[in-house]
Design an enzyme around this catalytic site. Sequence first.
Site, PDB file in Angstrom:
ATOM      1  N   GLU A  16       0.833  -1.202   0.000  1.00  0.00           N
ATOM      2  CA  GLU A  16       0.000   0.000   0.000  1.00  0.00           C
ATOM      3  C   GLU A  16       0.872   1.259   0.000  1.00  0.00           C
ATOM      4  OE1 GLU A  16      -4.088  -1.225   2.247  1.00  0.00           O
ATOM      5  OE2 GLU A  16      -2.224  -1.728   3.273  1.00  0.00           O
TER       6      GLU A  16
ATOM      7  N   GLU B 242      -3.967  -9.782   3.725  1.00  0.00           N
ATOM      8  CA  GLU B 242      -4.771  -9.459   4.916  1.00  0.00           C
ATOM      9  C   GLU B 242      -5.930 -10.422   5.137  1.00  0.00           C
ATOM     10  OE1 GLU B 242      -2.887  -5.521   3.662  1.00  0.00           O
ATOM     11  OE2 GLU B 242      -3.734  -7.291   2.683  1.00  0.00           O
TER      12      GLU B 242
END
Length: 267
Positions: A119, A141
């Site tokens: 990210e 995740e």
Amino acid sequence: MMDFANLNLEYFNTRVEDGVGLLEINRPPANAHNLEVLQELDRAIMAIRFDESVKVVIFTSALPRFFSAGFDITVLRDSTPEYVGLSSQFSKEVMLKIQSTRKIFIAAINGHCMGGGLELAMACDLRFAIDDARVKLGMPEINLGLIPGEGGTQMLGRLVGKSKALYLMITGETFDPNRALELGIVDKLFHQDELMPETFAFAKKLAQGPALAIGFNKLALNEALDLPIGSALAFERELQNQALASQDAKEGSTAFTEKRAPKFTGH
């Protein structure tokens, strides 16, 4: 505000060379970030915004095997959901600052780049990576029962398209830099020994160019692409008017008519 090269941060190394700011994350063993790391990154970005000696930024890792393993799992394990949620919100705000700063950020991915680390890389304008099949990227995740919480759902979707992004997120699939290049997550691949020299050479060339116009190109895309076309064109027109009034625009047209290379100053 302190200049970028002399920030003296705990988790980042900073220096400036030929208009290129080097921002190296340095938190062994895997450059996992927490709120304190994000607060330092925020300080670095604000210094970059105001430091006229920095024209372009290379964001990379000081560690040999990891760009970043993402958000610190121990914080997820030991902290309250409210604390983690507020930290995630702050992370999003820091990444938006990267995207709204009128300077080009290039992520030089020199090792594993997972979850929140990816990210951070996606928040940059360009991503160059080492051509090494042992290096893994991905958004894992889902294996923690979570979603990419630092802007990943939106940035990945904008880079690769909705269906590909959804597949990568719900499977938690990891992939190597070549696959990242095919997906459009990474823009260029280089041999390990060439990544930093080639990235620096590219950044230095940008730093010697019309920095104001380069930054305006970035802002036109980042801040207007999702607007209605009329509003987007109005925003583009305002940036173009500012560019037309710049010293660089005058130098560019003069150099063209005089058949010589322009000497841009970024003003």
